[in-house]
Design a protein around this motif. Structure first.
Motif, PDB file in Angstrom:
ATOM      1  N   GLU A  43       0.815  -1.225   0.000  1.00 15.59           N
ATOM      2  CA  GLU A  43       0.000   0.000   0.000  1.00 15.59           C
ATOM      3  C   GLU A  43       0.849   1.275   0.000  1.00 15.59           C
ATOM      4  OE1 GLU A  43      -3.238  -0.108  -0.451  1.00 15.59           O
ATOM      5  OE2 GLU A  43      -3.473  -2.268  -0.166  1.00 15.59           O
ATOM      6  N   ILE A  44       1.734   1.364  -0.955  1.00 16.83           N
ATOM      7  CA  ILE A  44       2.531   2.598  -1.057  1.00 16.83           C
ATOM      8  C   ILE A  44       1.697   3.714  -1.670  1.00 16.83           C
ATOM      9  CG2 ILE A  44       3.583   2.125  -3.336  1.00 16.83           C
ATOM     10  CD1 ILE A  44       6.220   3.163  -1.619  1.00 16.83           C
ATOM     11  N   LEU A  45       0.605   3.313  -2.315  1.00 17.99           N
ATOM     12  CA  LEU A  45      -0.337   4.280  -2.894  1.00 17.99           C
ATOM     13  C   LEU A  45      -1.705   4.065  -2.280  1.00 17.99           C
ATOM     14  CD1 LEU A  45       0.524   3.724  -6.663  1.00 17.99           C
ATOM     15  CD2 LEU A  45       1.101   5.769  -5.337  1.00 17.99           C
ATOM     16  N   THR A  46      -2.501   5.128  -2.211  1.00 21.81           N
ATOM     17  CA  THR A  46      -3.907   4.957  -1.819  1.00 21.81           C
ATOM     18  C   THR A  46      -4.688   4.496  -3.059  1.00 21.81           C
ATOM     19  OG1 THR A  46      -4.502   7.202  -2.421  1.00 21.81           O
ATOM     20  CG2 THR A  46      -3.701   6.860  -0.156  1.00 21.81           C
ATOM     21  N   VAL A  47      -5.901   4.055  -2.813  1.00 22.51           N
ATOM     22  CA  VAL A  47      -6.772   3.643  -3.926  1.00 22.51           C
ATOM     23  C   VAL A  47      -6.983   4.825  -4.876  1.00 22.51           C
ATOM     24  CG1 VAL A  47      -9.118   2.874  -4.500  1.00 22.51           C
ATOM     25  CG2 VAL A  47      -7.916   1.883  -2.543  1.00 22.51           C
ATOM     26  N   GLU A  48      -7.175   6.013  -4.309  1.00 25.04           N
ATOM     27  CA  GLU A  48      -7.409   7.210  -5.144  1.00 25.04           C
ATOM     28  C   GLU A  48      -6.165   7.545  -5.957  1.00 25.04           C
ATOM     29  OE1 GLU A  48      -7.990   7.104  -1.782  1.00 25.04           O
ATOM     30  OE2 GLU A  48     -10.133   6.730  -2.052  1.00 25.04           O
ATOM     31  N   GLU A  49      -4.997   7.406  -5.354  1.00 24.24           N
ATOM     32  CA  GLU A  49      -3.759   7.700  -6.096  1.00 24.24           C
ATOM     33  C   GLU A  49      -3.557   6.696  -7.231  1.00 24.24           C
ATOM     34  OE1 GLU A  49      -0.893   9.749  -2.724  1.00 24.24           O
ATOM     35  OE2 GLU A  49      -1.153   7.586  -2.701  1.00 24.24           O
ATOM     36  N   GLU A  50      -3.883   5.446  -6.945  1.00 24.37           N
ATOM     37  CA  GLU A  50      -3.756   4.429  -7.996  1.00 24.37           C
ATOM     38  C   GLU A  50      -4.678   4.780  -9.164  1.00 24.37           C
ATOM     39  OE1 GLU A  50      -5.660   0.691  -7.196  1.00 24.37           O
ATOM     40  OE2 GLU A  50      -4.130  -0.440  -8.305  1.00 24.37           O
ATOM     41  N   GLU A  51      -5.918   5.124  -8.835  1.00 24.52           N
ATOM     42  CA  GLU A  51      -6.884   5.472  -9.889  1.00 24.52           C
ATOM     43  C   GLU A  51      -6.394   6.662 -10.711  1.00 24.52           C
ATOM     44  OE1 GLU A  51     -10.981   4.184  -7.590  1.00 24.52           O
ATOM     45  OE2 GLU A  51     -10.636   6.311  -8.014  1.00 24.52           O
ATOM     46  N   ALA A  52      -5.893   7.675 -10.004  1.00 26.06           N
ATOM     47  CA  ALA A  52      -5.440   8.883 -10.706  1.00 26.06           C
ATOM     48  C   ALA A  52      -4.253   8.572 -11.616  1.00 26.06           C
ATOM     49  CB  ALA A  52      -5.063   9.956  -9.683  1.00 26.06           C
ATOM     50  N   LEU A  53      -3.343   7.736 -11.138  1.00 26.49           N
ATOM     51  CA  LEU A  53      -2.187   7.382 -11.974  1.00 26.49           C
ATOM     52  C   LEU A  53      -2.626   6.625 -13.222  1.00 26.49           C
ATOM     53  CD1 LEU A  53       0.378   6.458  -9.197  1.00 26.49           C
ATOM     54  CD2 LEU A  53       0.832   8.044 -11.087  1.00 26.49           C
ATOM     55  N   ILE A  54      -3.565   5.711 -13.057  1.00 27.38           N
ATOM     56  CA  ILE A  54      -4.048   4.954 -14.221  1.00 27.38           C
ATOM     57  C   ILE A  54      -4.712   5.892 -15.219  1.00 27.38           C
ATOM     58  CG2 ILE A  54      -5.726   3.202 -14.976  1.00 27.38           C
ATOM     59  CD1 ILE A  54      -3.217   2.053 -13.681  1.00 27.38           C
ATOM     60  N   ARG A  55      -5.548   6.788 -14.688  1.00 26.68           N
ATOM     61  CA  ARG A  55      -6.216   7.747 -15.595  1.00 26.68           C
ATOM     62  C   ARG A  55      -5.175   8.546 -16.377  1.00 26.68           C
ATOM     63  NH1 ARG A  55      -9.837   8.962 -11.688  1.00 26.68           N
ATOM     64  NH2 ARG A  55      -8.613  10.749 -10.978  1.00 26.68           N
ATOM     65  N   GLU A  56      -4.154   9.015 -15.657  1.00 28.17           N
ATOM     66  CA  GLU A  56      -3.123   9.849 -16.286  1.00 28.17           C
ATOM     67  C   GLU A  56      -2.341   9.069 -17.346  1.00 28.17           C
ATOM     68  OE1 GLU A  56      -2.052  12.929 -16.102  1.00 28.17           O
ATOM     69  OE2 GLU A  56      -2.932  13.791 -14.289  1.00 28.17           O
ATOM     70  N   VAL A  57      -1.881   7.884 -17.000  1.00 26.52           N
ATOM     71  CA  VAL A  57      -1.052   7.172 -17.985  1.00 26.52           C
ATOM     72  C   VAL A  57      -1.901   6.721 -19.173  1.00 26.52           C
ATOM     73  CG1 VAL A  57       0.772   6.463 -16.367  1.00 26.52           C
ATOM     74  CG2 VAL A  57      -1.075   4.885 -16.857  1.00 26.52           C
ATOM     75  N   ASP A  58      -3.158   6.378 -18.910  1.00 22.37           N
ATOM     76  CA  ASP A  58      -3.999   5.953 -20.033  1.00 22.37           C
ATOM     77  C   ASP A  58      -4.348   7.107 -20.964  1.00 22.37           C
ATOM     78  OD1 ASP A  58      -4.088   3.223 -19.961  1.00 22.37           O
ATOM     79  OD2 ASP A  58      -5.788   3.131 -18.588  1.00 22.37           O
ATOM     80  N   ALA A  59      -4.183   8.325 -20.478  1.00 24.45           N
ATOM     81  CA  ALA A  59      -4.462   9.481 -21.342  1.00 24.45           C
ATOM     82  C   ALA A  59      -3.208   9.863 -22.158  1.00 24.45           C
ATOM     83  CB  ALA A  59      -4.899  10.662 -20.484  1.00 24.45           C
ATOM     84  N   ARG A  60      -2.109   9.198 -21.899  1.00 24.14           N
ATOM     85  CA  ARG A  60      -0.856   9.545 -22.585  1.00 24.14           C
ATOM     86  C   ARG A  60      -0.509   8.489 -23.637  1.00 24.14           C
ATOM     87  NH1 ARG A  60       2.749  12.860 -19.136  1.00 24.14           N
ATOM     88  NH2 ARG A  60       1.394  13.905 -17.646  1.00 24.14           N
ATOM     89  N   PRO A  61       0.317   8.873 -24.604  1.00 24.91           N
ATOM     90  CA  PRO A  61       0.622   7.899 -25.660  1.00 24.91           C
ATOM     91  C   PRO A  61       1.502   6.745 -25.178  1.00 24.91           C
ATOM     92  CG  PRO A  61       1.771   9.995 -26.023  1.00 24.91           C
ATOM     93  CD  PRO A  61       0.903  10.186 -24.819  1.00 24.91           C
ATOM     94  N   TRP A  62       1.172   5.576 -25.664  1.00 27.74           N
ATOM     95  CA  TRP A  62       1.946   4.375 -25.346  1.00 27.74           C
ATOM     96  C   TRP A  62       2.900   4.055 -26.496  1.00 27.74           C
ATOM     97  CZ3 TRP A  62       1.592   1.752 -20.752  1.00 27.74           C
ATOM     98  CH2 TRP A  62       0.466   1.988 -19.948  1.00 27.74           C
ATOM     99  N   SER A  63       4.002   3.419 -26.153  1.00 23.74           N
ATOM    100  CA  SER A  63       4.917   2.862 -27.157  1.00 23.74           C
ATOM    101  C   SER A  63       4.845   1.347 -27.086  1.00 23.74           C
ATOM    102  CB  SER A  63       6.359   3.249 -26.852  1.00 23.74           C
ATOM    103  OG  SER A  63       6.552   4.591 -27.044  1.00 23.74           O
ATOM    104  N   GLY A  64       5.510   0.733 -28.081  1.00 23.74           N
ATOM    105  CA  GLY A  64       5.518  -0.732 -28.095  1.00 23.74           C
ATOM    106  C   GLY A  64       4.440  -1.256 -29.008  1.00 23.74           C
TER     107      GLY A  64
END
Ligand SMILES: O=C(O)CCC(=O)C(=O)O
Ligand SMILES: [Fe+2]
Length: 309
Positions: free
Chosen positions: A119-140
């Motif tokens: 639990e280094i992140l809260t549930v809200e922080e995890e959600e926010a990080l996922i939202r942020e990375v999913d809004a950014r371009p992926w490589s691969g």
């Protein structure tokens, strides 16, 4: 015993996608980079290509089966790997995933230098990080930088080319979204070498990462934060050729979502880490069902393999 075709990833394997197809009958050439020798974190002799004898590594093949590969470092420019399938033992013994498979003995205590922080992140922080990375371009998967990767990634701070196995670009300051997490883990890094690189890895169900030691172009501390899904991390001591396997060499650890695993010291340099492609992991009696998993690999580059002018 039938001879299996096996994919091996070694050395810089932070992607695990720099694979070399090998059969156990073959000796396979893979790229080798001379190690950076940090006087404060000397490499164990088993990892030193100039050392007296060749190490072996443990790894898991595409079917989730553990193998051993012995590494002969007899040439300056490359490392040969020969696979020793004698120790293959299937990880799964039945099709019923509710029953723990018979697995080769692995301890569930961490090796030296490895810490799991729940639990280094809260549930809200995890959600926010996922939202942020999913809004950014992926490589691969054919797109962006490192298109050769089979899984999708995002890189922040620096671009590390998996093909060239080196840092190719300084992207400048890390984005704000990572700052709270980076501040939380900063004390785990040498005080004058805070983390300056984040790689976001996406694993769909059925994807993993080959056992590898992170490139020596990164510093002495490697942290991976798990988002969305648990998985088992397989950590194996790198053994010298001919060295007897000891029951304490193989470790399987549960990585729960929102946890961090910290690799430092021996576990950073003297152990491989990898994640199988299994859809269900068992750690002791704990059943970990995989779903889409995002991990954040946090490291220090500057001053190791790459120095900004
Ligand atoms: O996904 C993970 O937790 C491990 C990632 C990793 O080993 C790496 O990026 O080098
Ligand atoms: Fe890694």
């Amino acid at each position: 015993m039938s001879r299996t075709m096996t994919m091996v990833s070694i050395g810089t394997g932070e992607g695990g996608d720099a694979k070399v197809a090998a059969s156990d009958a073959a000796r396979t050439e893979v790229e080798h980079h001379p190690p950076f020798q940090d006087p404060h974190h000397p490499l164990p002799s088993t990892m030193n290509p100039h050392g007296p004898s060749a190490p072996t590594i443990g790894f898991v093949d595409d079917n989730g089966r553990p193998h051993r590969a012995s590494i002969a470092t007899d040439r300056a420019s490359s490392t040969s790997i020969s696979l020793d399938n004698a120790s293959i033992q299937p990880t799964k013994s039945s099709g019923d995933s509710s029953i723990p498979p018979k697995v080769k003995a692995a301890t569930h205590t961490p090796p030296p230098g490895l810490t799991v922080i729940p639990e280094i992140l809260t549930v809200e922080e995890e959600e926010a990080l996922i939202r942020e990375v999913d809004a950014r371009p992926w490589s691969g998967k054919g797109a962006g930088l490192n298109p050769e990767l089979r899984r999708r990634t995002q890189q922040y701070g620096y671009i590390f080319s998996y093909r060239l196995r080196q840092v190719t670009e300084d992207l400048g300051e890390l984005p704000e979204i990572f700052k709270p997490l980076l501040e939380r883990v900063a004390h785990l890094f040498p005080s004058d070498e805070p983390p300056d690189s984040v790689i976001v890895n996406e694993y769909e169900v059925g994807q993993g990462i080959m056992p590898h030691v992170d490139s020596l172009k990164f510093g002495p501390v490697v942290i991976s934060v798990s988002l969305l899904s648990p998985c088992a991390l397989h950590v194996c001591r790198v053994r010298k050729k001919g060295e007897e396997a000891e029951s304490a060499d193989d470790h399987t650890l549960a990585l729960h979502r929102r946890s961090a695993v910290v690799l430092s010291g021996e576990s950073r340099y003297g152990y491989t880490h990898g994640i199988s492609k299994d859809e269900i992991d068992w750690v002791d009696e704990e059943r970990l069902v995989r779903s889409r998993r995002i991990s954040l690999t946090i490291r220090r580059i500057q001053g190791y393999g790459w120095t900004v002018e």
